[in-house]
Scaffold this active site. Structure first.
Site, PDB file in Angstrom:
ATOM      1  N   GLU A  18       0.853  -1.205   0.000  1.00 25.68           N
ATOM      2  CA  GLU A  18       0.000   0.000   0.000  1.00 25.68           C
ATOM      3  C   GLU A  18       0.880   1.243   0.000  1.00 25.68           C
ATOM      4  O   GLU A  18       1.856   1.317   0.749  1.00 25.68           O
ATOM      5  CB  GLU A  18      -0.891   0.024   1.252  1.00 25.68           C
ATOM      6  N   THR A  52      -4.086   4.678  -1.600  1.00 26.40           N
ATOM      7  CA  THR A  52      -5.170   5.166  -0.740  1.00 26.40           C
ATOM      8  C   THR A  52      -5.893   6.362  -1.377  1.00 26.40           C
ATOM      9  O   THR A  52      -5.383   7.002  -2.309  1.00 26.40           O
ATOM     10  CB  THR A  52      -4.672   5.560   0.670  1.00 26.40           C
ATOM     11  N   TYR A  53      -7.068   6.632  -0.830  1.00 26.68           N
ATOM     12  CA  TYR A  53      -7.969   7.671  -1.358  1.00 26.68           C
ATOM     13  C   TYR A  53      -8.622   8.316  -0.157  1.00 26.68           C
ATOM     14  O   TYR A  53      -9.169   7.618   0.709  1.00 26.68           O
ATOM     15  CB  TYR A  53      -8.992   6.954  -2.243  1.00 26.68           C
ATOM     16  N   ALA A  55     -11.054  10.188   2.533  1.00 25.39           N
ATOM     17  CA  ALA A  55     -12.495  10.190   2.791  1.00 25.39           C
ATOM     18  C   ALA A  55     -13.086  11.462   2.185  1.00 25.39           C
ATOM     19  O   ALA A  55     -12.506  12.542   2.305  1.00 25.39           O
ATOM     20  CB  ALA A  55     -12.752  10.139   4.290  1.00 25.39           C
ATOM     21  N   ASP A 112     -13.467   7.269   6.911  1.00 26.25           N
ATOM     22  CA  ASP A 112     -13.820   7.745   8.252  1.00 26.25           C
ATOM     23  C   ASP A 112     -14.805   8.894   8.159  1.00 26.25           C
ATOM     24  O   ASP A 112     -14.625   9.821   7.371  1.00 26.25           O
ATOM     25  CB  ASP A 112     -12.560   8.170   9.011  1.00 26.25           C
ATOM     26  N   LYS A 167     -20.928  -6.961   3.176  1.00 24.57           N
ATOM     27  CA  LYS A 167     -20.045  -6.490   2.089  1.00 24.57           C
ATOM     28  C   LYS A 167     -19.711  -7.645   1.152  1.00 24.57           C
ATOM     29  O   LYS A 167     -19.611  -7.469  -0.057  1.00 24.57           O
ATOM     30  CB  LYS A 167     -18.745  -5.886   2.666  1.00 24.57           C
ATOM     31  N   LYS A 274       7.827   3.956   2.108  1.00 23.10           N
ATOM     32  CA  LYS A 274       9.272   3.708   2.252  1.00 23.10           C
ATOM     33  C   LYS A 274       9.543   2.248   1.910  1.00 23.10           C
ATOM     34  O   LYS A 274       8.807   1.355   2.335  1.00 23.10           O
ATOM     35  CB  LYS A 274       9.727   3.956   3.702  1.00 23.10           C
TER      36      LYS A 274
HETATM   37  P1  FAD Z   1     -17.877  -0.195   6.820  1.00 23.55           P
HETATM   38  O1  FAD Z   1     -17.703  -1.579   6.357  1.00 23.55           O
HETATM   39  O2  FAD Z   1     -19.057   0.571   6.316  1.00 23.55           O
HETATM   40  O3  FAD Z   1     -17.886  -0.235   8.416  1.00 23.55           O
HETATM   41  C1  FAD Z   1     -17.817   0.958   9.157  1.00 23.55           C
HETATM   42  C2  FAD Z   1     -18.468   0.757  10.530  1.00 23.55           C
HETATM   43  O4  FAD Z   1     -19.881   0.654  10.353  1.00 23.55           O
HETATM   44  C3  FAD Z   1     -18.044  -0.537  11.224  1.00 23.55           C
HETATM   45  O5  FAD Z   1     -18.036  -0.302  12.599  1.00 23.55           O
HETATM   46  C4  FAD Z   1     -19.153  -1.516  10.849  1.00 23.55           C
HETATM   47  O6  FAD Z   1     -19.291  -2.560  11.818  1.00 23.55           O
HETATM   48  C5  FAD Z   1     -20.357  -0.584  10.860  1.00 23.55           C
HETATM   49  N1  FAD Z   1     -21.444  -0.990   9.962  1.00 23.55           N
HETATM   50  C6  FAD Z   1     -21.364  -1.498   8.707  1.00 23.55           C
HETATM   51  N2  FAD Z   1     -22.580  -1.724   8.206  1.00 23.55           N
HETATM   52  C7  FAD Z   1     -23.484  -1.354   9.166  1.00 23.55           C
HETATM   53  C8  FAD Z   1     -24.911  -1.321   9.246  1.00 23.55           C
HETATM   54  N3  FAD Z   1     -25.686  -1.738   8.249  1.00 23.55           N
HETATM   55  N4  FAD Z   1     -25.480  -0.871  10.405  1.00 23.55           N
HETATM   56  C9  FAD Z   1     -24.726  -0.446  11.447  1.00 23.55           C
HETATM   57  N5  FAD Z   1     -23.361  -0.448  11.408  1.00 23.55           N
HETATM   58  C10 FAD Z   1     -22.764  -0.894  10.284  1.00 23.55           C
HETATM   59  N6  FAD Z   1      -9.746   5.144   4.827  1.00 23.55           N
HETATM   60  C11 FAD Z   1      -9.646   6.134   3.886  1.00 23.55           C
HETATM   61  O7  FAD Z   1     -10.189   7.217   4.091  1.00 23.55           O
HETATM   62  N7  FAD Z   1      -8.919   5.935   2.737  1.00 23.55           N
HETATM   63  C12 FAD Z   1      -8.318   4.768   2.455  1.00 23.55           C
HETATM   64  O8  FAD Z   1      -7.687   4.636   1.401  1.00 23.55           O
HETATM   65  C13 FAD Z   1      -8.421   3.694   3.407  1.00 23.55           C
HETATM   66  N8  FAD Z   1      -7.842   2.491   3.177  1.00 23.55           N
HETATM   67  C14 FAD Z   1      -8.045   1.456   4.055  1.00 23.55           C
HETATM   68  C15 FAD Z   1      -7.506   0.193   3.757  1.00 23.55           C
HETATM   69  C16 FAD Z   1      -7.701  -0.871   4.629  1.00 23.55           C
HETATM   70  C17 FAD Z   1      -7.142  -2.244   4.271  1.00 23.55           C
HETATM   71  C18 FAD Z   1      -8.412  -0.678   5.847  1.00 23.55           C
HETATM   72  C19 FAD Z   1      -8.576  -1.803   6.813  1.00 23.55           C
HETATM   73  C20 FAD Z   1      -8.943   0.576   6.148  1.00 23.55           C
HETATM   74  C21 FAD Z   1      -8.775   1.653   5.268  1.00 23.55           C
HETATM   75  N9  FAD Z   1      -9.302   2.916   5.524  1.00 23.55           N
HETATM   76  C22 FAD Z   1      -9.171   3.943   4.603  1.00 23.55           C
HETATM   77  C23 FAD Z   1     -10.006   3.192   6.776  1.00 23.55           C
HETATM   78  C24 FAD Z   1     -11.548   2.991   6.662  1.00 23.55           C
HETATM   79  O9  FAD Z   1     -12.082   3.888   5.731  1.00 23.55           O
HETATM   80  C25 FAD Z   1     -12.151   3.227   8.036  1.00 23.55           C
HETATM   81  O10 FAD Z   1     -11.762   2.219   8.923  1.00 23.55           O
HETATM   82  C26 FAD Z   1     -13.655   3.442   8.060  1.00 23.55           C
HETATM   83  O11 FAD Z   1     -14.024   3.952   9.317  1.00 23.55           O
HETATM   84  C27 FAD Z   1     -14.447   2.158   7.821  1.00 23.55           C
HETATM   85  O12 FAD Z   1     -14.431   1.789   6.520  1.00 23.55           O
HETATM   86  P2  FAD Z   1     -15.104   0.397   6.059  1.00 23.55           P
HETATM   87  O13 FAD Z   1     -15.046   0.359   4.604  1.00 23.55           O
HETATM   88  O14 FAD Z   1     -14.552  -0.731   6.834  1.00 23.55           O
HETATM   89  O15 FAD Z   1     -16.610   0.706   6.523  1.00 23.55           O
END
Ligand code: FAD
Length: 287
Positions: A18, A52-53, A55, A112, A167, A274
């Site tokens: 990444e 990455t991209y 929010a 986030d 998902k 890095k």
């Molecule tokens: P979701 O799967 O939507 O989950 C988010 C939260 O909502 C979780 O607590 C889940 O349990 C809850 N949830 C899901 N569905 C429901 C529902 N129907 N009802 C109630 N609660 C629900 N962030 C960035 O901004 N840019 C990036 O490039 C980026 N890359 C990442 C790469 C990886 C491998 C990982 C692990 C994280 C990355 N993140 C990135 C961080 C990520 O965007 C955050 O952790 C974010 O808060 C959650 O994203 P998610 O896609 O897991 O969300």
């Protein structure tokens, strides 16, 4: 190459990296530096590089330019893509740009949330909404994020796994995990996924620790625990980054080798742009 093909060989652990759009500095050559680090990492034949991209699409242009630069160098890329605070039209527009680059894979994320969620356009509330949309509108192979210790906002791990299942049902075909430092947590997580009939490949997110303060900041934003032995070592040497980097390389080398020996589908390195630590780790392990 599509994710589904990359992770189809269960006897081989795939390596991937990444990277993120670097901040501008006065010299303005940060992108050049990043591509030079990528070139060094290419000798390890990664299956893909993910970019990455931000929010809300905060660094959309920079992220796109990196994705474009990598594809022009015939590197398999997996752009990350977030849906929080984005309108459907904005999402469509970016998807068209990616399609024009002949991108095959995408990591679909919520991103986030800002403190005031009411300022967001809520065409997509959770990542599963985005996965469903991508699955209907594109041919991308869709990866999703998983959290071996639970997402920081989830009430508990099981609820988070049930949300992860949405998902996968919506079209996610590979899980990339958040960083973790205790392999037992990952093995337990995989067991729980199996119990929920989630049987897509799980790719382990590996963070080579490079700085105590940086790690501390990251840990404050995620539900991730460190084994006491590692924590004590880091505490002891926290003021010397060279020592911390060495501890990070030694720890991750052992962690990765054990994951490989236990049949992990892939190792995804959070390179922090890095190449040095990741290169040392890959030189230390057999995969
Ligand atoms: P979701 O799967 O939507 O989950 C988010 C939260 O909502 C979780 O607590 C889940 O349990 C809850 N949830 C899901 N569905 C429901 C529902 N129907 N009802 C109630 N609660 C629900 N962030 C960035 O901004 N840019 C990036 O490039 C980026 N890359 C990442 C790469 C990886 C491998 C990982 C692990 C994280 C990355 N993140 C990135 C961080 C990520 O965007 C955050 O952790 C974010 O808060 C959650 O994203 P998610 O896609 O897991 O969300």
């Amino acid at each position: 190459m599509k994710l589904i093909d990359i992770y189809s060989n269960s006897n081989k652990t795939s390596i991937s990296f990444e990277i993120f759009p670097p901040k501008d500095d006065l010299t303005g050559n940060n992108l050049e530096k990043l591509f030079s680090e990528v070139e060094k990492l290419q000798q390890y034949n990664p299956s893909l590089i993910s970019v990455t991209y931000g929010a809300g699409g905060s660094n959309k242009e920079k992220s796109y330019n990196i994705v474009k630069g990598l594809t022009e160098n015939n590197i398999t890329v997996m752009p990350h893509f977030t849906c929080v605070c984005s309108k459907k039209e904005q999402i469509d527009e970016y998807l068209e740009q990616l399609k024009a680059l002949h991108i095959e894979n995408i990591l679909a994320l919520r991103g986030d949330e800002p403190k005031d969620i009411s300022v967001c356009y809520l065409d997509f509330r959770y990542a599963n909404d985005l996965v469903k949309y991508l699955n209907e509108k594109t041919d991308f192979c869709i990866a999703v994020a998983g959290y071996p210790e639970g997402h920081i906002a989830a009430p508990d791990l099981i609820t988070d796994i049930k949300n992860l299942k949405n998902k996968i049902s919506a079209g996610g075909c590979v899980i990339y995990t958040q960083m973790f430092f205790d392999n037992e947590k990952l093995y337990k997580y995989k067991e729980l996924l199996e119990q929920e009939n989630i049987d897509v490949p799980v790719v382990a997110g590996i963070l080579p620790i490079r700085s105590y303060t940086q790690l501390d900041r990251m840990l404050s934003m995620a539900k991730v625990t460190l084994p006491d032995k590692l924590m004590n070592k880091l505490e002891k040497y926290k003021d010397n980054n060279d020592d911390i980097k060495k501890i990070g390389v030694d720890f991750a080398s052992e962690q990765c080798q054990e994951l490989i020996d236990n049949g992990i589908a892939g190792l995804h390195f959070y390179t922090l742009n890095k190449s040095d630590s990741v290169s040392k780790i890959l030189d230390n392990i057999s995969y």
